[in-house]
Design a protein around this motif. Structure first.
Motif, PDB file in Angstrom:
ATOM      1  N   ALA A 291    -141.022  -7.027   5.563  1.00 56.80           N
ATOM      2  CA  ALA A 291    -139.972  -7.769   5.943  1.00 56.80           C
ATOM      3  C   ALA A 291    -138.836  -7.181   5.395  1.00 56.80           C
ATOM      4  O   ALA A 291    -137.762  -6.952   6.030  1.00 56.80           O
ATOM      5  CB  ALA A 291    -140.067  -9.412   5.555  1.00 56.80           C
ATOM      6  N   ASP A 292    -138.901  -6.776   4.219  1.00 56.57           N
ATOM      7  CA  ASP A 292    -137.598  -6.127   3.564  1.00 56.57           C
ATOM      8  C   ASP A 292    -137.056  -4.976   4.122  1.00 56.57           C
ATOM      9  O   ASP A 292    -136.046  -4.744   4.586  1.00 56.57           O
ATOM     10  CB  ASP A 292    -137.947  -5.992   1.921  1.00 56.57           C
ATOM     11  CG  ASP A 292    -137.694  -7.209   1.332  1.00 56.57           C
ATOM     12  OD1 ASP A 292    -137.363  -8.324   1.912  1.00 56.57           O
ATOM     13  OD2 ASP A 292    -138.349  -7.396   0.154  1.00 56.57           O
ATOM     14  N   GLU A 293    -138.188  -4.034   4.322  1.00 61.49           N
ATOM     15  CA  GLU A 293    -137.895  -2.604   5.043  1.00 61.49           C
ATOM     16  C   GLU A 293    -137.620  -2.863   6.373  1.00 61.49           C
ATOM     17  O   GLU A 293    -136.656  -2.270   6.903  1.00 61.49           O
ATOM     18  CB  GLU A 293    -139.116  -1.917   4.946  1.00 61.49           C
ATOM     19  CG  GLU A 293    -139.422  -1.479   3.496  1.00 61.49           C
ATOM     20  CD  GLU A 293    -138.367  -0.417   2.940  1.00 61.49           C
ATOM     21  OE1 GLU A 293    -137.984   0.487   3.958  1.00 61.49           O
ATOM     22  OE2 GLU A 293    -138.040  -0.336   1.784  1.00 61.49           O
ATOM     23  N   LEU A 294    -138.158  -3.727   7.013  1.00 57.12           N
ATOM     24  CA  LEU A 294    -137.908  -4.152   8.469  1.00 57.12           C
ATOM     25  C   LEU A 294    -136.397  -4.678   8.669  1.00 57.12           C
ATOM     26  O   LEU A 294    -135.695  -4.310   9.553  1.00 57.12           O
ATOM     27  CB  LEU A 294    -138.740  -4.897   9.411  1.00 57.12           C
ATOM     28  CG  LEU A 294    -140.257  -4.214   9.509  1.00 57.12           C
ATOM     29  CD1 LEU A 294    -141.183  -5.275   9.756  1.00 57.12           C
ATOM     30  CD2 LEU A 294    -139.974  -3.209  10.606  1.00 57.12           C
ATOM     31  N   ALA A 295    -135.718  -5.391   7.756  1.00 54.30           N
ATOM     32  CA  ALA A 295    -134.542  -5.854   7.887  1.00 54.30           C
ATOM     33  C   ALA A 295    -133.473  -4.882   7.662  1.00 54.30           C
ATOM     34  O   ALA A 295    -132.305  -4.631   8.545  1.00 54.30           O
ATOM     35  CB  ALA A 295    -134.377  -6.862   6.684  1.00 54.30           C
ATOM     36  N   VAL A 296    -133.962  -3.855   6.920  1.00 54.33           N
ATOM     37  CA  VAL A 296    -133.163  -2.429   6.740  1.00 54.33           C
ATOM     38  C   VAL A 296    -132.890  -1.923   7.986  1.00 54.33           C
ATOM     39  O   VAL A 296    -131.800  -1.357   8.433  1.00 54.33           O
ATOM     40  CB  VAL A 296    -133.607  -1.815   5.622  1.00 54.33           C
ATOM     41  CG1 VAL A 296    -132.660  -0.354   5.829  1.00 54.33           C
ATOM     42  CG2 VAL A 296    -133.373  -2.297   4.214  1.00 54.33           C
ATOM     43  N   ARG A 297    -134.196  -1.687   8.893  1.00 54.30           N
ATOM     44  CA  ARG A 297    -134.010  -1.159  10.053  1.00 54.30           C
ATOM     45  C   ARG A 297    -133.331  -1.632  11.034  1.00 54.30           C
ATOM     46  O   ARG A 297    -132.576  -1.177  11.900  1.00 54.30           O
ATOM     47  CB  ARG A 297    -135.432  -0.670  10.355  1.00 54.30           C
ATOM     48  CG  ARG A 297    -136.015   0.335   9.634  1.00 54.30           C
ATOM     49  CD  ARG A 297    -137.647   0.509   9.425  1.00 54.30           C
ATOM     50  NE  ARG A 297    -138.016   1.556   8.855  1.00 54.30           N
ATOM     51  CZ  ARG A 297    -138.162   1.665   7.440  1.00 54.30           C
ATOM     52  NH1 ARG A 297    -137.625   0.649   6.465  1.00 54.30           N
ATOM     53  NH2 ARG A 297    -138.813   2.640   6.597  1.00 54.30           N
ATOM     54  N   VAL A 298    -133.334  -3.102  11.235  1.00 48.82           N
ATOM     55  CA  VAL A 298    -132.766  -3.759  12.074  1.00 48.82           C
ATOM     56  C   VAL A 298    -131.101  -3.800  11.882  1.00 48.82           C
ATOM     57  O   VAL A 298    -130.465  -3.580  12.809  1.00 48.82           O
ATOM     58  CB  VAL A 298    -133.030  -5.375  12.012  1.00 48.82           C
ATOM     59  CG1 VAL A 298    -132.008  -6.138  12.593  1.00 48.82           C
ATOM     60  CG2 VAL A 298    -134.589  -5.591  12.288  1.00 48.82           C
ATOM     61  N   GLN A 299    -130.797  -3.749  10.636  1.00 48.40           N
ATOM     62  CA  GLN A 299    -129.301  -3.551  10.452  1.00 48.40           C
ATOM     63  C   GLN A 299    -128.793  -2.450  10.839  1.00 48.40           C
ATOM     64  O   GLN A 299    -127.796  -2.005  11.600  1.00 48.40           O
ATOM     65  CB  GLN A 299    -129.033  -3.787   8.994  1.00 48.40           C
ATOM     66  CG  GLN A 299    -127.386  -3.665   8.751  1.00 48.40           C
ATOM     67  CD  GLN A 299    -127.281  -4.141   7.179  1.00 48.40           C
ATOM     68  OE1 GLN A 299    -128.302  -3.818   6.344  1.00 48.40           O
ATOM     69  NE2 GLN A 299    -126.075  -4.395   6.670  1.00 48.40           N
ATOM     70  N   GLU A 300    -129.599  -1.254  10.742  1.00 48.97           N
ATOM     71  CA  GLU A 300    -129.324   0.144  10.913  1.00 48.97           C
ATOM     72  C   GLU A 300    -129.311   0.313  12.387  1.00 48.97           C
ATOM     73  O   GLU A 300    -128.256   1.279  13.035  1.00 48.97           O
ATOM     74  CB  GLU A 300    -130.368   1.182  10.267  1.00 48.97           C
ATOM     75  CG  GLU A 300    -130.257   1.364   8.750  1.00 48.97           C
ATOM     76  CD  GLU A 300    -131.332   2.274   8.277  1.00 48.97           C
ATOM     77  OE1 GLU A 300    -132.391   2.599   9.000  1.00 48.97           O
ATOM     78  OE2 GLU A 300    -130.950   2.695   7.032  1.00 48.97           O
ATOM     79  N   ALA A 301    -130.111  -0.127  13.223  1.00 53.25           N
ATOM     80  CA  ALA A 301    -130.373  -0.143  14.497  1.00 53.25           C
ATOM     81  C   ALA A 301    -129.001  -0.682  15.200  1.00 53.25           C
ATOM     82  O   ALA A 301    -128.325  -0.515  16.320  1.00 53.25           O
ATOM     83  CB  ALA A 301    -131.604  -0.425  15.181  1.00 53.25           C
ATOM     84  N   GLN A 302    -128.725  -1.995  14.544  1.00 54.01           N
ATOM     85  CA  GLN A 302    -127.709  -2.777  15.271  1.00 54.01           C
ATOM     86  C   GLN A 302    -126.199  -1.816  15.162  1.00 54.01           C
ATOM     87  O   GLN A 302    -125.325  -2.273  16.142  1.00 54.01           O
ATOM     88  CB  GLN A 302    -127.514  -4.162  14.642  1.00 54.01           C
ATOM     89  CG  GLN A 302    -128.684  -5.160  15.034  1.00 54.01           C
ATOM     90  CD  GLN A 302    -128.684  -6.247  14.111  1.00 54.01           C
ATOM     91  OE1 GLN A 302    -128.051  -6.458  12.984  1.00 54.01           O
ATOM     92  NE2 GLN A 302    -129.260  -7.336  14.385  1.00 54.01           N
ATOM     93  N   GLY A 303    -126.354  -1.187  14.109  1.00 51.93           N
ATOM     94  CA  GLY A 303    -124.981  -0.516  13.809  1.00 51.93           C
ATOM     95  C   GLY A 303    -124.698   0.557  15.033  1.00 51.93           C
ATOM     96  O   GLY A 303    -123.678   0.978  15.223  1.00 51.93           O
TER      97      GLY A 303
END
Length: 282
Positions: free
Chosen positions: A135-147
């Motif tokens: 969950a922690d690592e996927l949250a980082v990826r969600v944020q990066e992709a949203q950018g």
């Protein structure tokens, strides 16, 4: 709702030929597989030059009047390689770096997002710890992709850290913004009933569709036990507006090479079209 077909359904064709076939079958979109093996497009080559490779795919799809439904990325046949929740910090860092390249690729393709794997359970690591790290690592990826203006979803699968409906629901609760690329076959094969996945419908970004039954990940439509009329209706009621993606595989794994993928794709296409007509969106 829109219909798409996975390019890796036809692995004996090159990508140009697969796109031509998919267009001839009347699909609007292509689910672009970029894996470490099997698929026409390979993860290592896409990562080596993501913008160039992505534009090549975008131009190929445009030649055939197709749109990119999704980019489905699997780094390696060994799912532990670059797993988002790998116990090794160095491997997780490599996974993050590779994800940045995949964002570039998906953006160049013109997709609105990408699907990745959710992570695994690892020996010596408690399941709860593996789920929290995922969950922690996927949250980082969600944020990066949203950018980059993109969405991220994971495909829960057999053997993953979210192989059950309960764990899948927990993951999306722990990771706001994460979508699901839902494939009922991974759950029905384990014996879960189709309605057990209903609470997930509000987080579904795309649906993968093929025939399955208990103890068989993939079967022909005459032996299928997934009620796709029920699934399509439930998704529509939940406000789903993504792609319904046919995903028959032809691989020497799990008896997935026993189906005529062309015929079964046509049968699944027609069933999904009928299901949408039977339950029109409001």
């Amino acid at each position: 709702m829109k219909l798409a077909c996975s390019d890796y359904t036809f692995p004996l064709l090159d990508h140009e030929e697969a796109c031509a076939l998919i267009a001839s079958l009347g699909f609007a979109g292509v689910n672009i597989g970029v894996w470490g093996s099997i698929t026409q497009l390979r993860a290592d080559k896409a990562a080596a030059d993501p913008s160039v490779r992505g534009r090549e795919v975008a131009e190929r799809l445009a030649r055939h009047g197709l749109v990119p439904a999704d980019v489905f990325l699997i780094a390696d046949p060994d799912y532990s390689v670059l797993a988002v929740n790998h116990p090794s910090f160095e491997e997780r860092e490599r996974s993050r770096e590779r994800f940045q390249r995949w964002i570039e690729f998906a953006d160049a393709v013109g997709a609105n997002g990408l699907t990745i794997l959710p992570g695994l359970d690892f020996d010596g690591i408690a399941h709860e710890d593996s789920l929290l790290l995922a969950a922690d690592e996927l949250a980082v990826r969600v944020q990066e992709a949203q950018g980059a203006g993109l969405e991220v979803s994971v495909e829960p699968h057999i053997g993953s850290v979210v192989a059950s409906p309960e764990d899948t629901a927990r993951l999306v609760d722990l990771c706001p913004g994460l979508g699901l690329t839902l494939d009922h076959s991974h759950f029905v094969m384990q014996g879960y009933a189709v309605p057990e996945l209903d609470p997930l419908f509000g987080r579904v970004r795309h649906l993968h569709a093929r025939g399955a039954r208990p103890d068989r990940l993939q079967v022909g439509m005459k032996n299928n036990e997934i009620d796709y009329e029920y699934v399509v209706g439930g998704l529509q009621d939940a406000g789903f507006d993504g792609f319904l993606i046919t995903e028959y595989l032809w691989i020497d794994q799990g008896r997935c090479d026993e189906c005529d993928t062309l015929s079964e794709t046509i049968l699944m296409r027609d069933r999904l079209v009928a299901a949408m007509s039977a339950h029109p969106s409001s």
